[in-house]
Design an enzyme around this catalytic site. Structure first.
Site: not given
Ligand code: DX5
Ligand code: ZN
Length: 226
Positions: A9, A34, A36, A38, A67, A69, A142, A176
């Site tokens: 990630s 990956h 993220d 947001m 991903h 969010m 998740m 994840d």
């Molecule tokens: C959280 C993200 C993850 C996050 C995971 O909302 O979707 O992808 O980066 O990080 P770790 O592996 O540190 O839990």
């Molecule tokens: Zn994620």
């Protein structure tokens, strides 16, 4: 049948050196990166969007596992496709009404559609999306509340993974949140094959060793027992 995909990630990487961090992960054996996305609304955190994906795409051919969010995933499909995203995973909690159109648009924008579910969302909600005429190609379970890296893995989510794996032997199932050397075996045994890991990879003295360990655990769990 399903192959392991280890996806560091990039949320845990040095965002100011994203291209170098991406290359470092690929060189260490990452299959996917990956990303993220947001929006500060669906989750209480704000990260990156299509412009950053577009910039990163100029530096790597890697599969960018995005991903989303965000509250309005439909609004991001076109720009993410143009930016060079490879996978587009939206949350079922905000796509109950329009998932069919959303999945169609994601595919026609040249991306692989995936659906994610938060810890409180029952797994049954994604069945129609996996079985639809235009199906999603990945389910992301998740294992923490979305929003931040570095949280604690929720082992109770493995029931969802197991249920999905029994029902769909060839589906890509991603986990994840809180994945690392101490939690990977539970996820792999339940049937997850796409493994997102942020802090456990980037925080390790030897990130390559963690990537290898994650892959070996998935391989071991999915190889036929004799
Ligand atoms: C959280 C993200 C993850 C996050 C995971 O909302 O979707 O992808 O980066 O990080 P770790 O592996 O540190 O839990
Ligand atoms: Zn994620």
């Amino acid at each position: 049948m399903v192959s392991p995909k280890i996806a560091p990630s990039m949320l845990s990487s040095d965002f100011a050196n994203l291209a170098a961090e991406a290359k470092r992960m690929v060189d260490l054996g990452a299959n996917w990166l990956h990303m993220d996305i947001m929006d500060g609304h669906f989750v209480p955190n704000l990260t990156i969007g299509a412009p950053v994906i577009e910039s990163l795409r100029k530096h790597t051919d890697a599969y960018l596992d995005c991903h989303l969010m965000v509250t309005n995933p439909m609004d991001y499909v076109e720009q993410m496709g143009k930016a060079g995203a490879s996978g587009f995973t939206f949350h079922i909690e905000v796509a109950q009404e329009n998932w069919q159109e959303l999945v169609r648009k994601i595919k026609s924008a040249g991306m692989r559609p995936g659906v994610a579910l938060k810890p409180g969302t029952p797994v049954e909600q994604v069945y129609p999306l996996v079985e639809g005429a235009t199906p999603v190609e990945m389910v992301l379970v998740m294992t923490v509340e979305p929003g931040f890296g570095g949280q604690k893995f929720m082992p109770t989510m493995m029931d969802k993974v197991q249920t999905l794996r029994q029902k769909y032997p060839t589906l890509d199932i991603e986990v994840d949140g809180g994945l690392g050397p101490s939690t990977i075996d539970a996820a792999a045994a339940a049937g997850a094959n796409c493994i997102v890991a942020g802090s456990s990879v980037f925080g390790a003295p030897q990130p390559g060793d963690v990537i290898t360990l994650l892959r070996e655990s998935v391989e071991k769990a999915s190889s036929p027992t004799t």
